[in-house]
Enzyme design. Sequence first.
Site, short mmCIF file in Angstrom:
data_model
loop_
_atom_site.label_atom_id
_atom_site.label_comp_id
_atom_site.label_asym_id
_atom_site.label_seq_id
_atom_site.Cartn_x
_atom_site.Cartn_y
_atom_site.Cartn_z
N ASN A 76 -12.61 -0.55 -8.17
CA ASN A 76 -11.71 -1.62 -8.60
C ASN A 76 -10.44 -1.60 -7.77
O ASN A 76 -10.02 -0.55 -7.26
CB ASN A 76 -11.36 -1.48 -10.08
CG ASN A 76 -10.22 -0.52 -10.31
OD1 ASN A 76 -9.06 -0.92 -10.27
ND2 ASN A 76 -10.54 0.75 -10.52
N ASN A 135 0.49 8.10 -15.44
CA ASN A 135 -0.51 7.67 -14.46
C ASN A 135 -0.07 8.08 -13.07
O ASN A 135 0.67 7.37 -12.40
CB ASN A 135 -0.72 6.15 -14.57
CG ASN A 135 -1.79 5.65 -13.63
OD1 ASN A 135 -2.18 6.36 -12.68
ND2 ASN A 135 -2.27 4.45 -13.85
N PHE A 136 -0.51 9.26 -12.66
CA PHE A 136 -0.21 9.75 -11.31
C PHE A 136 -1.47 9.66 -10.44
O PHE A 136 -1.69 10.48 -9.56
CB PHE A 136 0.25 11.21 -11.36
CG PHE A 136 1.59 11.41 -12.02
CD1 PHE A 136 2.52 10.37 -12.08
CD2 PHE A 136 1.93 12.63 -12.58
CE1 PHE A 136 3.76 10.56 -12.68
CE2 PHE A 136 3.16 12.81 -13.18
CZ PHE A 136 4.09 11.77 -13.23
N CYS A 138 -3.43 6.25 -9.81
CA CYS A 138 -3.91 4.97 -9.28
C CYS A 138 -3.81 4.97 -7.76
O CYS A 138 -2.72 5.12 -7.21
CB CYS A 138 -3.09 3.84 -9.89
SG CYS A 138 -3.79 2.25 -9.61
N CYS A 356 -40.47 20.34 1.76
CA CYS A 356 -40.39 21.78 2.00
C CYS A 356 -40.82 22.07 3.45
O CYS A 356 -40.20 22.84 4.17
CB CYS A 356 -41.25 22.55 1.01
SG CYS A 356 -41.00 24.34 1.09
#
Lengths: 440, 453
Positions: A76, A135-136, A138, A356
Amino acid sequence: MADIRSNFLGIRSPNPFWLASAPPTDKEINVTRAFEAGWGGVVWKTLGEDPHVVNVNGPRYSTLLSQDRRVMGLNNIELITDRPLQINLEEMTRVKRAWPDRALIASLMVPCVEESWKRILPMVEDTGADGIELNFGCPHGMSERGMGAAVGQVPEYIQMVTEWCKHYSRLPVIVKLTPNITDVRFPARAAKAGGADAVSLINTINSVMGVNLDTLVMHPSTDGKGSHGGYCGPAVKPIAQNMVAEIARDPQTAGLPISGIGGITTWRDAAEYIALGCGTVQVCTAAMVYGFKIVQDMCDGLSQYMDAHGFQTIEDFQGRAVPTVRDWKDLNLNHIDKAVIDQDSCIQCGRCHVVCEDTSHQAIFYQKGDAGERRFEVNEAECVGCNLCVSICPVPDTISMRSLQPGEVDARTGKTVTGEYANWTTHPNNPSRVAAQMSP
Amino acid sequence: MNGPKGCGVRAGRLGADQYAENFSDAHPPLTWAQASIEAERCYYCFDAPCATACPTSIDVPSFIARIAQDNIRGAAKTILESNPLGGMCARVCPTEVLCEQACVRNTNEDKPVEIGALQRYATDRFMAAGGAPLFTRAEPTGKKVAVVGAGPAGLACAHLLALQGHDVSLLDAKPKLGGLNEYGLASYKTTDDFAQQEIDWLLSVGGIAPRNNQRLGRDFTLDSLLANHDAVFLGLGLGGVNDLGIAEPSAQGLRNAVDFIADIRQASDKSTVPVGRRVVVIGGGMTAVDAAVQARLLGAEEVSIVYRRGQDAMSASAVEQQWAQTHGVTIRLWAAPQELLVEDGAVSGIRLASTQLVDGKLQTTGETTVLAADMVLKAIGQSYIAEPAGARIALKGGRIATDEDGQTSLERVWAGGDCRWGGRDLTVEAVEHGKRAAGAMHRLLMREVGVSA
């Protein structure tokens, strides 16, 4: 019946599922719908100073999809609330009055000056909110203005702002950390040093979701240009859990309450975070993908799980997995696993063999019978127990790991399993071990 | 009396709109969303059993992975380089007994990846996008090859020879190329003239000179071909239709199923194709199913497939049988035709003798029943007509005997498709015959010019 009520920093909620600060908690109408659906609490979408910020009027979200088009990751470029501060405060006041049993946390982001925090904190307290979350984290838009992740990436700022908040407010302070940093223990320690009551993590991760290969423009774009966004959803869970575990086991922050965030979609995810030490969990992407009703399935699943394991309260298993998270050097080098293929449920796709053979240890035999029948068998003499075959087998529980027991011989090395613990710090190949012995 | 109830063989039993609906695509193609979800179901198996089960060895996991990655042209290339008629095979292959039967998904889910539908998705989208060349023709070798019969075997052979730089004359007795693909399949299996689209693409590689209306033994001989070409491939198909083994009086309403099917395929307006009100199809193979179902779709009221053995012995696959039954066709087992009933020069019914197996041998029980019918279609198999190719071509079981590569008893002559002995008479096998023969012919031709191939 298990009691899934939560008491986090004295903030009570009927369940540990809080909606994270994000679009779903931006308005009274959403939060009311969330509480009606059963969410234990909300962290109201981050408040800022007026004049309020403005969002783009183009794509704000983009998804990473799994093969069946389920959302694995969401990105976002939304900013903090784009509504006037007063409207948010009034709505928060009304909501808390109408839902006194639910947790209501105010997320805050104002400039990194004492006056700004001093001004907003009393207003928030007047709403009746139960706590504040700084809010540290964003990573887009706000960080360009010296807020959000720009603060979260500097431990000194974290400590400073936390101190202001503890000074100007009596509310519990939760510091929300950014993952866009090298070692999450440093900002966590700074938060604790500043007097934070808890940390919450992770905020979103810097991300570019892709490139449109027809136009060769990054995706998503607004009018032909895009900007990195914040990444979240199931895809970030492993990163978030590592950071939670690092803080939970760091001697300097051990015991610091944690609200876990990052890809929590089901009760299982929540239970994992709790086992890694979290007291509450915060959810956003799952709600944005499925709607608020999903909390009912999370609550029920958690409750059923606790009943099945005899846990009466969340505290009964909270943090139980933390001691199992260790540095690599602590792992037991004498422990030996071998892959085992259940021939009854094996569908003979042969993927274990080819991966493998091509990329690991050539430890799975492929035999083809006269009638074309296929058989895949582990060659224990080559198997190092790497778990790749287990990880890629499409059929659940068809390939598993068996631990060799003391007295058994490892077909690969010819050595007998002793059952004794020995790690790298004591291993003869470790030059540091020799050095350590020589020093007084 | 006209309309659906009218007795006798007549056209226009249905309303005009009904024909379009009835003869539309039997299995509508996958949408992109469906194809991508289905493609993601593929496990990308090692040494994939589906690819082994495909007679043309298409690298199924690769083409499916390419669909999932939205690389449709790449998917089409993977299919068409192993099977140049991969588009038609996607429509007509009995995938339930070939690739899809081998899918490991059957083990847990009884639901294989829909390989056939995905193959069709890739080839359809490639063709719809214009079918631009995927392969480049090699430098001309100066060698000339004649391919007789432009069915699946001949087309595959011609295409691969042309790709390797040889000049190919493609001769066919019919006015259109395609053989069985053009004349022998139910219309709803290949709508929108797909058979010809695929042929257009296949010829677009260059180096193939088609010559229609050229019948072996009438317009040219094998010897004349050998005189003018370096090698010859015979993809002659099966020209003869087996008899019922009872008296077959000339009567209106008695037809070969293959002719009936060809008429429907060639009719641009299906309402012009006559069909009976009560139709009996004799036989147990795919031709019987295609004829019976299409008779229903043309408006026949009662349609029966009559087969002299049990369901397991039918060569039509279980899916085909079910397809017939869900289209209102009654399958009558353990019944053999005994007498064709004719009134006023037209079929009026058929008397069937009940059969049973006694010590592994089929016998009649002595009981009989009469089925009223105004149309009886023969679908009890076709046979190879050997005369046109001449007596020097050795036969086995009535068809051309060859080695694994299709080499016949005659030097420089290969054969493949239904006219060749062995196999299950599948389109995809015919393609493989053509492909293998082309490889062997190429090796011979290059040896002649002193180039190792």
